[in-house]
Design a protein around this motif. Structure first.
Motif, PDB file in Angstrom:
ATOM      1  N   LEU A   1      22.060   5.140  -3.069  1.00 31.65           N
ATOM      2  CA  LEU A   1      20.633   5.287  -3.350  1.00 31.65           C
ATOM      3  C   LEU A   1      20.351   5.230  -4.852  1.00 31.65           C
ATOM      4  CD1 LEU A   1      19.821   8.080  -0.750  1.00 31.65           C
ATOM      5  CD2 LEU A   1      18.947   5.738  -0.709  1.00 31.65           C
ATOM      6  N   SER A   2      21.237   5.816  -5.632  1.00 28.80           N
ATOM      7  CA  SER A   2      21.060   5.787  -7.088  1.00 28.80           C
ATOM      8  C   SER A   2      21.183   4.367  -7.628  1.00 28.80           C
ATOM      9  CB  SER A   2      22.092   6.707  -7.760  1.00 28.80           C
ATOM     10  OG  SER A   2      21.923   8.048  -7.347  1.00 28.80           O
ATOM     11  N   GLU A   3      22.147   3.643  -7.107  1.00 28.15           N
ATOM     12  CA  GLU A   3      22.327   2.256  -7.544  1.00 28.15           C
ATOM     13  C   GLU A   3      21.121   1.403  -7.165  1.00 28.15           C
ATOM     14  OE1 GLU A   3      25.945   1.002  -5.789  1.00 28.15           O
ATOM     15  OE2 GLU A   3      27.239   1.974  -7.299  1.00 28.15           O
ATOM     16  N   ALA A   4      20.553   1.671  -5.976  1.00 29.08           N
ATOM     17  CA  ALA A   4      19.364   0.921  -5.567  1.00 29.08           C
ATOM     18  C   ALA A   4      18.187   1.213  -6.491  1.00 29.08           C
ATOM     19  CB  ALA A   4      19.007   1.267  -4.127  1.00 29.08           C
ATOM     20  N   ARG A   5      18.048   2.454  -6.861  1.00 25.31           N
ATOM     21  CA  ARG A   5      16.974   2.838  -7.795  1.00 25.31           C
ATOM     22  C   ARG A   5      17.141   2.125  -9.138  1.00 25.31           C
ATOM     23  NH1 ARG A   5      17.701   8.732  -9.293  1.00 25.31           N
ATOM     24  NH2 ARG A   5      19.484   7.728 -10.294  1.00 25.31           N
TER      25      ARG A   5
ATOM     26  N   GLU B   1      11.981  -6.338  -4.061  1.00 26.69           N
ATOM     27  CA  GLU B   1      11.654  -5.867  -5.403  1.00 26.69           C
ATOM     28  C   GLU B   1      10.166  -5.612  -5.568  1.00 26.69           C
ATOM     29  OE1 GLU B   1      13.117  -8.832  -7.986  1.00 26.69           O
ATOM     30  OE2 GLU B   1      15.221  -8.582  -7.405  1.00 26.69           O
ATOM     31  N   ASP B   2       9.354  -6.174  -4.696  1.00 25.36           N
ATOM     32  CA  ASP B   2       7.910  -5.998  -4.765  1.00 25.36           C
ATOM     33  C   ASP B   2       7.419  -4.808  -3.943  1.00 25.36           C
ATOM     34  OD1 ASP B   2       7.644  -8.232  -6.410  1.00 25.36           O
ATOM     35  OD2 ASP B   2       7.612  -9.576  -4.659  1.00 25.36           O
ATOM     36  N   LEU B   3       8.361  -4.028  -3.416  1.00 24.21           N
ATOM     37  CA  LEU B   3       7.991  -2.866  -2.620  1.00 24.21           C
ATOM     38  C   LEU B   3       7.167  -1.900  -3.475  1.00 24.21           C
ATOM     39  CD1 LEU B   3       8.563  -1.794   0.286  1.00 24.21           C
ATOM     40  CD2 LEU B   3      10.356  -0.385  -0.723  1.00 24.21           C
ATOM     41  N   ALA B   4       6.099  -1.341  -2.889  1.00 24.73           N
ATOM     42  CA  ALA B   4       5.178  -0.493  -3.641  1.00 24.73           C
ATOM     43  C   ALA B   4       5.647   0.960  -3.741  1.00 24.73           C
ATOM     44  CB  ALA B   4       3.783  -0.536  -3.005  1.00 24.73           C
ATOM     45  N   VAL B   5       6.664   1.324  -2.974  1.00 20.38           N
ATOM     46  CA  VAL B   5       7.115   2.729  -2.938  1.00 20.38           C
ATOM     47  C   VAL B   5       7.575   3.191  -4.315  1.00 20.38           C
ATOM     48  CG1 VAL B   5       8.853   4.316  -2.020  1.00 20.38           C
ATOM     49  CG2 VAL B   5       7.751   2.648  -0.512  1.00 20.38           C
ATOM     50  N   THR B   6       7.023   4.302  -4.764  1.00 13.78           N
ATOM     51  CA  THR B   6       7.427   4.917  -6.032  1.00 13.78           C
ATOM     52  C   THR B   6       8.005   6.319  -5.850  1.00 13.78           C
ATOM     53  OG1 THR B   6       5.175   5.771  -6.368  1.00 13.78           O
ATOM     54  CG2 THR B   6       5.707   3.625  -7.349  1.00 13.78           C
ATOM     55  N   SER B   7       7.888   6.866  -4.633  1.00 13.57           N
ATOM     56  CA  SER B   7       8.432   8.198  -4.366  1.00 13.57           C
ATOM     57  C   SER B   7       9.049   8.218  -2.972  1.00 13.57           C
ATOM     58  CB  SER B   7       7.320   9.259  -4.467  1.00 13.57           C
ATOM     59  OG  SER B   7       7.822  10.537  -4.129  1.00 13.57           O
ATOM     60  N   LEU B   8      10.344   8.544  -2.910  1.00 14.29           N
ATOM     61  CA  LEU B   8      11.062   8.615  -1.644  1.00 14.29           C
ATOM     62  C   LEU B   8      11.800   9.951  -1.574  1.00 14.29           C
ATOM     63  CD1 LEU B   8      12.068   7.300   0.975  1.00 14.29           C
ATOM     64  CD2 LEU B   8      13.909   6.231  -0.352  1.00 14.29           C
TER      65      LEU B   8
ATOM     66  N   ASP C   1      11.158   7.384  -7.792  1.00  9.11           N
ATOM     67  CA  ASP C   1      11.676   8.749  -7.751  1.00  9.11           C
ATOM     68  C   ASP C   1      12.294   8.997  -6.373  1.00  9.11           C
ATOM     69  OD1 ASP C   1      10.777   9.334 -10.323  1.00  9.11           O
ATOM     70  OD2 ASP C   1       8.771   9.833  -9.584  1.00  9.11           O
ATOM     71  N   ILE C   2      13.619   9.163  -6.347  1.00  2.11           N
ATOM     72  CA  ILE C   2      14.327   9.419  -5.090  1.00  2.11           C
ATOM     73  C   ILE C   2      14.894  10.833  -5.146  1.00  2.11           C
ATOM     74  CG2 ILE C   2      16.194   8.701  -3.560  1.00  2.11           C
ATOM     75  CD1 ILE C   2      15.932   5.905  -4.646  1.00  2.11           C
ATOM     76  N   TYR C   3      14.543  11.652  -4.184  1.00  2.00           N
ATOM     77  CA  TYR C   3      14.991  13.036  -4.126  1.00  2.00           C
ATOM     78  C   TYR C   3      15.955  13.205  -2.960  1.00  2.00           C
ATOM     79  CZ  TYR C   3      10.688  13.381  -6.846  1.00  2.00           C
ATOM     80  OH  TYR C   3       9.691  13.175  -7.776  1.00  2.00           O
TER      81      TYR C   3
ATOM     82  N   SER D   1       0.809  -1.227   0.000  1.00  2.00           N
ATOM     83  CA  SER D   1       0.000   0.000   0.000  1.00  2.00           C
ATOM     84  C   SER D   1       0.841   1.276   0.000  1.00  2.00           C
ATOM     85  CB  SER D   1      -0.948   0.012   1.195  1.00  2.00           C
ATOM     86  OG  SER D   1      -0.207  -0.022   2.413  1.00  2.00           O
ATOM     87  N   LEU D   2       1.943   1.308   0.747  1.00  2.00           N
ATOM     88  CA  LEU D   2       2.724   2.527   0.878  1.00  2.00           C
ATOM     89  C   LEU D   2       3.446   2.854  -0.438  1.00  2.00           C
ATOM     90  CD1 LEU D   2       3.574   4.732   2.914  1.00  2.00           C
ATOM     91  CD2 LEU D   2       5.632   3.385   3.335  1.00  2.00           C
ATOM     92  N   THR D   3       3.112   3.997  -1.035  1.00  2.00           N
ATOM     93  CA  THR D   3       3.719   4.408  -2.305  1.00  2.00           C
ATOM     94  C   THR D   3       4.581   5.661  -2.181  1.00  2.00           C
ATOM     95  OG1 THR D   3       1.751   5.702  -2.888  1.00  2.00           O
ATOM     96  CG2 THR D   3       1.828   3.399  -3.637  1.00  2.00           C
ATOM     97  N   SER D   4       4.344   6.476  -1.166  1.00  2.00           N
ATOM     98  CA  SER D   4       5.086   7.740  -1.028  1.00  2.00           C
ATOM     99  C   SER D   4       5.526   7.940   0.414  1.00  2.00           C
ATOM    100  CB  SER D   4       4.213   8.921  -1.474  1.00  2.00           C
ATOM    101  OG  SER D   4       4.885  10.148  -1.286  1.00  2.00           O
ATOM    102  N   LEU D   5       6.841   8.148   0.598  1.00  2.00           N
ATOM    103  CA  LEU D   5       7.404   8.357   1.933  1.00  2.00           C
ATOM    104  C   LEU D   5       8.293   9.596   1.904  1.00  2.00           C
ATOM    105  CD1 LEU D   5       7.916   7.400   4.848  1.00  2.00           C
ATOM    106  CD2 LEU D   5       9.796   6.000   3.968  1.00  2.00           C
TER     107      LEU D   5
END
Length: 608
Positions: free
Chosen positions: A589-593, A567-574, A605-607, A540-544
């Motif tokens: 963090l970039s490599e993980a993305r 890999e099944d994590l729902a997060v699309t914005s961090l 999207d990691i900011y 459920s969690l998509t944005s943190l």
């Protein structure tokens, strides 16, 4: 006396010799008879033509003198020659030597001064406006680009302006939505562009905000908007049209039947401008949304708008945020709200209503026969005492969906009243209680309400010092109860311990999709706690949002590993902005993305 003269003189004096010129007496005697005829003078000519000019005697004598010798100068010269002195004194000779250089230099100086005066008048300056008492620009206002000279750049800027206006003109005739915000084309540009709206059949939304338009420019709409039926949204926010411009626009819009959304935020109007708009609302039947936020409307203007609401049956949304209504303005507006059945949204954020004004307004809303869906009374100096009528309205309303009490001071006592009222409410899906000095006790009361509330989906508790105890009370409920999808807990002082409670909650919660934890002092330890929860599948969690939390590289490494592991994590914005990462943490963090994208083709999207 004679000896002193001899000693002081550089050379012996010669005996005085009488001058050969006749004295004045002799000259006078010689003229007792018929005076001799004067010598003929050369004729004065101009451009080859002869001029008969009478020349006085003094002027004739001037013709006979050598150049540079004034009246009496010849006698002094002969005297010096008789005494053995040079005819021209050394000082005079020196002056004559430098004269050819001094005179041209002086002429250049004078000419330079004159040129500077002319140029200064042409350059943009400031002169005092006698009406306003303020400085107003004067002279020619130049506009030029870097790297170009003044003359060519002025012409090129003018050419570019015409080109842009022609482009906007075509857009108004061809596109449905035209955004011209911040182009600064001013009144003259608006007169040019307004013509395209006369027979427009395509543009439905036009944004003219922030373009330096004044009351004079509003006249460009006269004769245009009266016959335009295609335009539905007109945005004139951020233009200093003032009360005069508001009156001109209102007179024009009385006959308009197309515009449904009118945005007039920050246009520098006061009570007179509000009165003109209110008079227009009494007759206009098409406007559904009216925005008048961030102006200087006071009690009198609010009273005028209230009168218009009694006669208008088409308005749906009214925005009066950031004005000066105060308690009296709220009381006046309450009467208009009570008699209007079409109003759905009312926005009164930042009007200093206070407990007294909110009592009248909430009583009117409670008795309102229409369907109010949105109420914003944030930042209005409302305390716990003013929450009684607010709670009563929450209980009675059968249509309210969105409610904001942001930045008041209801404290734990007021939070308890809101929580109690929410038990009886079955419609509110979003409530904003941010910045209300609510502690753990108040949050605990709200958390208890969430157990049986299946409607509330967005809860904002930001800027309240709820601490780790308040988060624990909230998380204990949200683990298995409630339907909260968006939870905002920024600036709530939850610390590392609070992060542990949230991490544990995320392992079980199946509804939360957006979580805001900014500025809570989580540090690396808090980030590591949250990273552990990521290893458990949460669909459920998509944005943190973890910005402003003093997280360093260790926290970044933990979050990066969690993203790779699940890999099944729902997060699309961090959001990790405004933390303390070095290039090593950023690279991790970039490599993980990139890894997540390669494995599942899902973008995160990691900011940072």
């Amino acid at each position: 006396m004679e000896s002193s003269l001899l000693l002081s003189s550089p050379r012996p004096l010669r005996p005085f010799l009488p001058l050969p010129f006749p004295t004045a007496r002799r000259r006078h005697a010689s003229f007792r008879g018929k005076p001799p005829a004067p010598l003929p003078l050369p004729p004065l000519t101009r451009g080859g033509s002869r001029l008969g000019v009478a020349v006085p005697r003094a002027s004739r004598e001037a013709f006979d003198r050598p150049p540079g010798v004034g009246p009496g100068g010849a006698r002094r010269r002969d005297y010096r020659e008789a005494q053995g002195e040079p005819a021209v004194p050394p000082a005079a000779a020196a002056a004559r030597a430098v004269a050819p250089y001094v005179v041209p230099a002086g002429a250049v100086l004078v000419l330079s001064f004159v040129i500077w005066k002319v140029v200064r008048n042409m350059l943009p300056g400031k002169k005092k406006d006698p009406n306003s008492g303020e400085s107003a620009p004067s002279g020619i206002m130049w506009s030029f680009a870097a790297g170009s000279n003044l003359a060519t750049s002025t012409l090129s800027a003018e050419k570019e302006s015409r080109k842009n206006l022609n482009k906007f003109y075509k857009e108004l005739r061809t596109l449905k939505t035209v955004n011209m915000a911040g182009r600064q084309f001013g009144d003259e540009g608006l007169f040019f562009l307004a013509e395209s709206l006369a027979y427009n059949k395509s543009a439905e939304e036009v944004d003219f905000s922030g373009n330096g338009i004044t009351a004079l420019g509003i006249e460009a709409f006269d004769g245009i908007l009266q016959i335009n039926t295609a335009l539905k949204t007109l945005n004139l926010s951020g233009n200093d049209i003032g009360d005069e411009g508001a009156k001109c626009l209102s007179d024009i819009l009385i006959e308009n039947v197309g515009i449904q959304k009118l945005l007039l935020n920050s246009i520098n109007i006061g009570d007179e401008g509000a009165k003109s708009i209110a008079n227009m609302l009494k007759k206009n039947k098409s406007i559904r949304i009216l925005q008048l936020s961030n102006n200087a409307i006071e009690y009198s203007g609010f009273a005028s708008i209230a009168e218009a609401l009694l006669e208008n049956n088409s308005i749906r949304s009214l925005y009066l945020n950031g004005n000066y209504g105060g308690p009296l303005g709220a009381s006046s507006l309450a009467r208009g709200v009570l008699g209007n059945k079409s109003l759905r949204e009312i926005h009164l954020h930042g009007n200093g209503i206070g407990n007294e004004g909110i009592r009248e307004l909430m009583s009117a809303l409670s008795a309102h026969k229409g369907k109010i869906t949105v109420v914003d009374i944030g930042n209005n100096n409302i305390g716990s005492e003013g929450l009684r009528p607010v709670a009563e309205f929450i209980k009675r309303t059968k249509s309210l969906l969105w409610f904001s009490l942001y930045m008041n001071d209801i404290s734990d006592e007021g939070a308890g009243k809101v929580a109690e009222a929410l038990k009886d409410n079955k419609t509110i899906s979003t409530i904003d209680l941010g910045g209300n000095n609510i502690h753990s006790k108040g949050v605990s009361a709200i958390a208890e309400t969430l157990k049986d509330n299946a409607v509330l989906t967005t809860l904002d508790l930001s800027y309240n010092p709820i601490g780790s105890d308040g988060v624990k009370a909230l998380c204990d409920v949200l683990k298995f109860h409630g339907k909260i999808q968006t939870l905002k807990l920024g600036w709530c002082q939850i610390g590392v311990q609070g992060a542990e409670f949230i991490a544990d909650c995320l392992k079980y919660n199946t509804t939360l999709s957006t979580l805001d934890l900014r500025a809570n002092g989580l540090g690396d330890d808090g980030a590591i706690c949250l990273a552990r929860s990521f290893k458990i599948i949460n669909e459920s969690l998509t944005s943190l949002d973890l910005g402003f939390n003093e997280i360093r590289d260790d926290g970044a490494f933990a979050l990066a590993q969690a993203l790779k592991a699940n890999e099944d994590l729902a997060v699309t914005s961090l959001n990790l902005s405004n933390n303390f990462f070095t290039k090593f943490g950023q690279v991790a963090l970039s490599e993980a993305r990139d890894h997540v994208y390669e494995m599942s083709e899902k973008e995160i999207d990691i900011y940072f």
